[in-house]
Design an enzyme around this catalytic site. Structure first.
Site, PDB file in Angstrom:
ATOM      1  N   CYS A   1       0.801  -1.220   0.000  1.00 59.91           N
ATOM      2  CA  CYS A   1       0.000   0.000   0.000  1.00 59.91           C
ATOM      3  C   CYS A   1       0.837   1.274   0.000  1.00 59.91           C
ATOM      4  O   CYS A   1       1.973   1.286   0.453  1.00 59.91           O
ATOM      5  CB  CYS A   1      -0.892   0.081   1.238  1.00 59.91           C
ATOM      6  SG  CYS A   1      -2.011  -1.286   1.425  1.00 59.91           S
TER       7      CYS A   1
ATOM      8  N   GLY B   1       1.424  -0.133  -4.988  1.00 57.21           N
ATOM      9  CA  GLY B   1       0.184  -0.892  -5.120  1.00 57.21           C
ATOM     10  C   GLY B   1      -0.501  -0.542  -6.419  1.00 57.21           C
ATOM     11  O   GLY B   1      -0.759   0.629  -6.679  1.00 57.21           O
TER      12      GLY B   1
ATOM     13  N   ASN C   1      -1.414   1.818   5.591  1.00 57.65           N
ATOM     14  CA  ASN C   1      -0.331   1.052   4.975  1.00 57.65           C
ATOM     15  C   ASN C   1       0.306   0.205   6.070  1.00 57.65           C
ATOM     16  O   ASN C   1       0.735   0.741   7.089  1.00 57.65           O
ATOM     17  CB  ASN C   1       0.709   2.010   4.369  1.00 57.65           C
ATOM     18  CG  ASN C   1       1.957   1.319   3.852  1.00 57.65           C
ATOM     19  OD1 ASN C   1       3.025   1.917   3.787  1.00 57.65           O
ATOM     20  ND2 ASN C   1       1.851   0.063   3.462  1.00 57.65           N
ATOM     21  N   GLY C   2       0.333  -1.104   5.844  1.00 54.59           N
ATOM     22  CA  GLY C   2       0.915  -1.997   6.845  1.00 54.59           C
ATOM     23  C   GLY C   2       0.031  -3.210   7.000  1.00 54.59           C
ATOM     24  O   GLY C   2      -0.813  -3.485   6.137  1.00 54.59           O
TER      25      GLY C   2
ATOM     26  N   TYR D   1      14.440  -2.267  -1.881  1.00 51.57           N
ATOM     27  CA  TYR D   1      13.600  -2.535  -3.037  1.00 51.57           C
ATOM     28  C   TYR D   1      12.310  -1.720  -3.119  1.00 51.57           C
ATOM     29  O   TYR D   1      11.982  -1.192  -4.176  1.00 51.57           O
ATOM     30  CB  TYR D   1      13.252  -4.039  -3.060  1.00 51.57           C
ATOM     31  CG  TYR D   1      12.314  -4.436  -4.164  1.00 51.57           C
ATOM     32  CD1 TYR D   1      12.701  -4.331  -5.495  1.00 51.57           C
ATOM     33  CD2 TYR D   1      11.046  -4.922  -3.875  1.00 51.57           C
ATOM     34  CE1 TYR D   1      11.826  -4.691  -6.522  1.00 51.57           C
ATOM     35  CE2 TYR D   1      10.174  -5.292  -4.895  1.00 51.57           C
ATOM     36  CZ  TYR D   1      10.568  -5.171  -6.209  1.00 51.57           C
ATOM     37  OH  TYR D   1       9.716  -5.526  -7.214  1.00 51.57           O
TER      38      TYR D   1
END
Ligand code: SF4
Length: 485
Positions: A16, A42, A121-122, A262
């Protein structure tokens, strides 16, 4: 919806990205631009919620890329007002790869003191038990997303204001969360006590911005102010600016080290240093730890490129674009046939034969997950006439799944979970395969003494198996933690 390509199956995927704006006319337009810059976090779906003093709350949630939905005047004109938040999603717990529109964030709740929307997000590691408890007490869930628990916990809180209810709710939540939320007048940002996922604050004219990454501030011309601290909640209004609270028990920070390797864009920065520079430094460390005699250093594009440049600079072996990525592949085949699917990696990457033929090639990639892509890339390089292929990997072996908001295969499917380095080299049939060490990675991200074994400075669970937050739901489902050494 963008297609799931075989190439992407062999990478960890961030799940996300979040973005929010207060104090700017037509805030939703800025949010759309911000989400576009965060699209790498995402691609399955995105959503925006906004508020206008006369028109109230409005929202739009769509499958697919931001640029295919949130650029249309017909849609954006339905999202007026000076306050908006948004979310892009890969897929989270509950509906992996089969997102339903009801799972697309931001989520909205109407409370006695007014409405509120949240984008998360998470990953909540105790979501199953929270959900069970909430359902037993009468909550009716609309989605399969773990993030919806936060709205229901807020609804049950006895606190007076929405920010207080949010604090209350988030104290019950375990795991990783960077949350961007809004009421009618306030933009709210929260990071979990360990600060696993990123969240940054920016300023544009009279307005304020919250974003997963700094690259999305750049796209709207906002100035980077600072990172939201682990465990911090900021409540922002156009009139009074930023109020900061620390509602959680302080804990040592555990930012996700894979953001450096990344996930984040190379033009984002953390701790004052660009992600590009950190990745280049990873290549430098990789070359120091794992030298090899060869003619060329090539990157597996695009994420392996900065580390390959660093490897080349440190080793003195020339860097060359031996593999070229087809940037537009993702949009070329809407419904690929079986024959096209079987072409696999070749659709995305092509070998520059003129450079490779007769050469001993060092290939730098960011990670090895299942190993399926590495194997195909090696075959392409050999088919192009390379004499030798040496893989150098800019992260330690990924041997454990992530439970903090990143899509990873089950542990058995991770190549490094069942094989050591030599076995992996044999399995991939390469002349050599070497990974950066955990200490080398820590040095590259700015920790000169390497990893503090007693209290690691980052979350590195997918490499070390040491989970900074107990993954309670997964343990209940039978996941076995690493045995104590
Ligand atoms: S387990 Fe790995 S990917 Fe997940 S938060 Fe930790 S370092 Fe990042």
């Amino acid at each position: 919806m963008p297609i799931a390509h075989p190439f992407d199956d062999d990478k960890l995927r961030e799940e996300c990205g979040v973005f929010g704006v207060v104090g700017l006319k037509d805030a939703a337009n800025f949010v759309a631009l911000g989400l576009h810059a965060l699209q790498h976090r995402g691609q399955e779906a995105g959503g925006i919620v906004c508020h206008h003093p006369e028109h109230g709350f409005n929202n739009a949630r769509r499958f697919g890329y931001v640029r295919d939905n949130f650029t249309k005047e017909s849609l954006m004109s339905t999202l007026p007002g000076p306050l908006a938040i948004g979310h892009v999603r890969y897929s989270t717990a509950g509906s992996k790869g089969q997102t339903a529109i009801r799972d697309v964030q931001p989520f909205f709740g109407e409370f006695s003191m007014g409405g509120a929307a949240i984008a998360h997000n998470g990953n909540i590691t105790n979501a199953d038990s929270l959900r069970r408890e909430l359902i037993e007490r009468g909550s009716i869930f609309q989605s399969s997303s773990d993030s919806e628990c936060i709205i229901h916990l807020m609804a049950r809180s006895l606190q007076r204001t929405i920010p207080e209810r949010m604090e209350d709710a988030l104290r019950r939540v375990e795991g990783a969360f960077s949350v961007v939320a809004m009421t009618r007048t306030k933009l709210i940002g929260v990071r979990d006590p360990l600060g696993v996922r990123p969240l940054v604050l920016g300023k544009l004219a009279e307005g304020w911005v919250l974003s997963s990454e700094t690259c999305a501030l750049d796209i709207i011309g906002a100035e980077f102010i600072r990172e939201i601290k682990p465990g911090e909640m900021v409540v922002i209004t156009a009139e009074n600016g930023v109020e900061s609270h620390f509602p959680f028990r302080p804990q040592p920070s555990k930012f996700c080290i894979f953001e450096h390797v990344y996930f984040s864009r190379p033009d984002s920065s953390y701790g004052g240093r660009s992600v590009y520079e950190t990745r280049r430094q990873i290549g430098v460390e990789l070359a120091r730890e794992n030298p090899v005699d060869a003619d060329l250093v090539c990157a597996v594009p695009d994420s392996g490129t900065p580390a390959a440049i660093g490897y080349s600079q440190e080793s003195g072996i020339p860097f060359a674009m031996g593999i070229v990525r087809n940037q537009y592949m993702g949009r070329t085949f809407i419904e690929p046939t079986e024959q096209i699917r079987n072409m696999g990696v070749r659709l995305k990457l092509n070998v520059n034969r003129a450079l490779i033929e007769g050469k001993r090639v060092i290939l730098v990639d960011d990670s090895v997950v299942r190993g399926t892509t590495s194997r195909k890339i090696k075959e392409m390089i050999l088919d192009a006439g390379a004499k030798e292929v040496h893989f150098r990997i800019a992260s330690p072996p990924t041997a454990w799944p992530c439970f903090y908001g990143v899509d990873t295969p089950e542990r058995e499917k991770l190549l490094a979970a069942t094989m050591n380095e030599d076995q992996m080299a044999e399995h991939l049939a390469v002349d050599s395969l070497k990974f950066i060490s955990l200490d080398g990675l820590y040095r590259a991200v700015g920790e000169p003494e390497g990893r503090n074994k007693k209290c690691p400075q980052y979350c590195d669970a997918c490499f070390s198996g040491e989970y900074p937050v107990r993954p309670a739901d997964m343990i209940a489902k039978g996941f076995e933690l690493k045995a104590a050494e």
